[in-house]
Design a protein around this motif. Structure first.
Motif, short mmCIF file in Angstrom:
data_model
loop_
_atom_site.label_atom_id
_atom_site.label_comp_id
_atom_site.label_asym_id
_atom_site.label_seq_id
_atom_site.Cartn_x
_atom_site.Cartn_y
_atom_site.Cartn_z
N TRP A 57 -1.73 6.42 12.68
CA TRP A 57 -1.04 5.13 12.86
C TRP A 57 -1.96 3.97 12.49
O TRP A 57 -1.55 3.04 11.80
CB TRP A 57 -0.58 5.00 14.31
CG TRP A 57 0.60 5.83 14.67
CD1 TRP A 57 1.52 6.36 13.80
CD2 TRP A 57 1.01 6.26 15.97
NE1 TRP A 57 2.47 7.08 14.50
CE2 TRP A 57 2.19 7.04 15.82
CE3 TRP A 57 0.49 6.06 17.25
CZ2 TRP A 57 2.85 7.60 16.91
CZ3 TRP A 57 1.15 6.62 18.33
CH2 TRP A 57 2.31 7.38 18.17
N LEU A 58 -3.19 4.02 12.93
CA LEU A 58 -4.14 2.95 12.62
C LEU A 58 -4.38 2.84 11.12
O LEU A 58 -4.47 1.73 10.57
CB LEU A 58 -5.46 3.18 13.35
CG LEU A 58 -5.42 2.97 14.86
CD1 LEU A 58 -6.68 3.54 15.51
CD2 LEU A 58 -5.28 1.50 15.21
N ALA A 59 -4.49 3.99 10.46
CA ALA A 59 -4.71 3.98 9.01
C ALA A 59 -3.55 3.30 8.28
O ALA A 59 -3.76 2.57 7.30
CB ALA A 59 -4.89 5.41 8.50
N LYS A 60 -2.33 3.51 8.75
CA LYS A 60 -1.16 2.87 8.13
C LYS A 60 -1.14 1.37 8.38
O LYS A 60 -0.79 0.58 7.50
CB LYS A 60 0.12 3.52 8.64
CG LYS A 60 0.33 4.93 8.15
CD LYS A 60 1.57 5.58 8.73
CE LYS A 60 1.73 7.02 8.21
NZ LYS A 60 2.92 7.69 8.80
N ILE A 61 -1.52 0.97 9.59
CA ILE A 61 -1.50 -0.45 9.93
C ILE A 61 -2.50 -1.23 9.09
O ILE A 61 -2.21 -2.32 8.58
CB ILE A 61 -1.81 -0.64 11.43
CG1 ILE A 61 -0.70 -0.07 12.29
CG2 ILE A 61 -2.00 -2.13 11.76
CD1 ILE A 61 -1.06 0.01 13.77
N PHE A 62 -3.70 -0.68 8.93
CA PHE A 62 -4.78 -1.43 8.29
C PHE A 62 -5.07 -0.97 6.87
O PHE A 62 -6.12 -1.31 6.31
CB PHE A 62 -6.04 -1.32 9.16
CG PHE A 62 -5.87 -1.93 10.52
CD1 PHE A 62 -5.75 -3.30 10.67
CD2 PHE A 62 -5.78 -1.13 11.66
CE1 PHE A 62 -5.58 -3.87 11.93
CE2 PHE A 62 -5.59 -1.69 12.92
CZ PHE A 62 -5.49 -3.07 13.05
N GLU A 63 -4.14 -0.24 6.29
CA GLU A 63 -4.31 0.23 4.92
C GLU A 63 -4.52 -0.94 3.96
O GLU A 63 -3.77 -1.92 3.98
CB GLU A 63 -3.09 1.03 4.48
CG GLU A 63 -3.21 1.62 3.08
CD GLU A 63 -1.99 2.42 2.69
OE1 GLU A 63 -2.05 3.10 1.65
OE2 GLU A 63 -0.97 2.38 3.42
N GLY A 64 -5.56 -0.84 3.15
CA GLY A 64 -5.80 -1.85 2.12
C GLY A 64 -6.47 -3.12 2.61
O GLY A 64 -6.71 -4.03 1.80
N ILE A 65 -6.79 -3.22 3.89
CA ILE A 65 -7.45 -4.43 4.41
C ILE A 65 -8.95 -4.29 4.21
O ILE A 65 -9.58 -3.35 4.72
CB ILE A 65 -7.11 -4.66 5.89
CG1 ILE A 65 -5.60 -4.90 6.05
CG2 ILE A 65 -7.89 -5.86 6.44
CD1 ILE A 65 -5.17 -5.17 7.47
N ASP A 66 -9.51 -5.22 3.48
CA ASP A 66 -10.93 -5.17 3.13
C ASP A 66 -11.81 -5.19 4.38
O ASP A 66 -11.52 -5.90 5.35
CB ASP A 66 -11.26 -6.38 2.24
CG ASP A 66 -12.63 -6.25 1.60
OD1 ASP A 66 -13.04 -5.12 1.29
OD2 ASP A 66 -13.30 -7.30 1.44
N LYS A 67 -12.84 -4.41 4.38
CA LYS A 67 -13.87 -4.31 5.41
C LYS A 67 -13.48 -3.44 6.61
O LYS A 67 -14.33 -3.12 7.43
CB LYS A 67 -14.30 -5.70 5.92
CG LYS A 67 -14.90 -6.62 4.87
CD LYS A 67 -15.33 -7.94 5.50
CE LYS A 67 -15.92 -8.87 4.46
NZ LYS A 67 -16.35 -10.16 5.07
N VAL A 68 -12.21 -3.06 6.72
CA VAL A 68 -11.78 -2.28 7.89
C VAL A 68 -11.87 -0.79 7.58
O VAL A 68 -11.39 -0.32 6.55
CB VAL A 68 -10.35 -2.65 8.30
CG1 VAL A 68 -9.85 -1.72 9.42
CG2 VAL A 68 -10.28 -4.10 8.76
#
Length: 293
Positions: A57-68
């Motif tokens: 779930w976390l991977a889907k939420i923050f997918e493509g966000i730089d530095k995360v």
């Protein structure tokens, strides 16, 4: 290099977590933000969603966000991991980095109870995300937000406004499932992880049997069954399961969890005793009693 660490159970992740990450990226001078999913919080007895699902779930939420980066260290250990251990592990990977540790104001108040708190204070600078009323000490870094939602509250009422859109349907589907389905999924997943074969689940509800569900799995050999038992204890006790009785040997291990019975059998014993046939006959017998064709 500056690294922020944001840990939690994320059971489930909510929009407050999204806001914390967003603000941390805005106001902290950091090169990387590590989101650390606990396998099981040292301050909790169990979890609802399994660790790999929470990480997904976390991977889907923050997918493509730089530095995360979704950091799997604690989940990989398959046990409760104190924050100091995670921080030391990150320090070993990035020995010259300055570390920020993001915590909620409720957690900040209990920090002196944390494992090796004094040592932790020498390794990180704390950053606090306020929740409700909070009067911060002087010089404490604060994220200028106020998060008034918690995962436990969200599990209770599943308000769409607080569920990240990227995972909304999955979260609602998971937490509104029959609790037994979740339990059986954990059992089957744990057995599959350790290479159990031909896993079968029998629903015995309403069939005049002494448990509601029977799980049968084939082991790869004598020692494998005992290894599976150890793995089940590790995986399931953290999810609140009780092992009421275990009858274990190298060929056939029976685990009584109250309303669930697990049989771990070598291929020879499974073929010899043919439990599947017995359970099917039990089902057919009860249909005749009730006059069901």
């Amino acid at each position: 290099m500056n690294i922020a660490i944001f840990g939690g159970s994320f059971d489930p992740p909510h929009t407050g977590h999204e806001l914390i990450v967003k603000k941390a990226l805005e106001i902290l001078d950091i090169d990387k933000l590590l989101i650390v999913t606990t396998y099981l919080s040292p301050f909790k007895e169990n979890f609802c969603a399994p660790a790999d699902l929470r990480q997904s779930w976390l991977a889907k939420i923050f997918e493509g966000i730089d530095k995360v980066e979704i950091f799997s260290y604690e989940c990989d250990q398959k046990r409760q991991v104190p924050t100091i251990e995670t921080v030391l592990h990150i320090k070993s990977l990035y020995p010259d980095a300055k570390l920020f540790l993001i915590v909620g104001s409720d957690s900040f108040a209990s920090l002196p109870k944390w494992n090796r708190y004094d040592e932790l204070c020498t390794l990180v600078e704390f950053v606090v995300a306020p929740r409700g009323e909070f009067t911060p000490p002087k010089d404490l870094k604060i994220l200028p937000i106020n998060v008034n939602i918690s995962s436990s509250k969200l599990r209770s009422f599943l308000d769409h406004r607080f569920i990240p859109k990227a995972i909304e349907n999955e979260v609602i589907a998971f937490y509104t499932r029959n609790p037994m389905d979740n339990r059986i999924e954990r059992i089957v997943t744990a057995l599959s992880d350790k290479k159990a074969e031909d896993i079968q689940v029998f629903d015995m509800t309403g069939k005049d049997y002494f448990v509601n569900t029977v799980v049968i799995a084939t082991t790869m050999g004598e020692r494998h069954g005992l290894s599976l038992l150890d793995h089940l204890k590790t995986e399931l006790k953290g999810a609140g399961e009780s092992f009421l009785h275990v009858d274990a040997d190298e060929n056939w291990t029976v685990i009584d969890m109250g309303d669930v019975l697990i049989h771990l059998m070598t291929p020879q014993y499974r073929q010899k005793y043919n439990l599947e046939l017995f359970l099917k006959e039990r089902e057919d017998e009860m249909k005749k009693v009730r006059g069901v064709e």
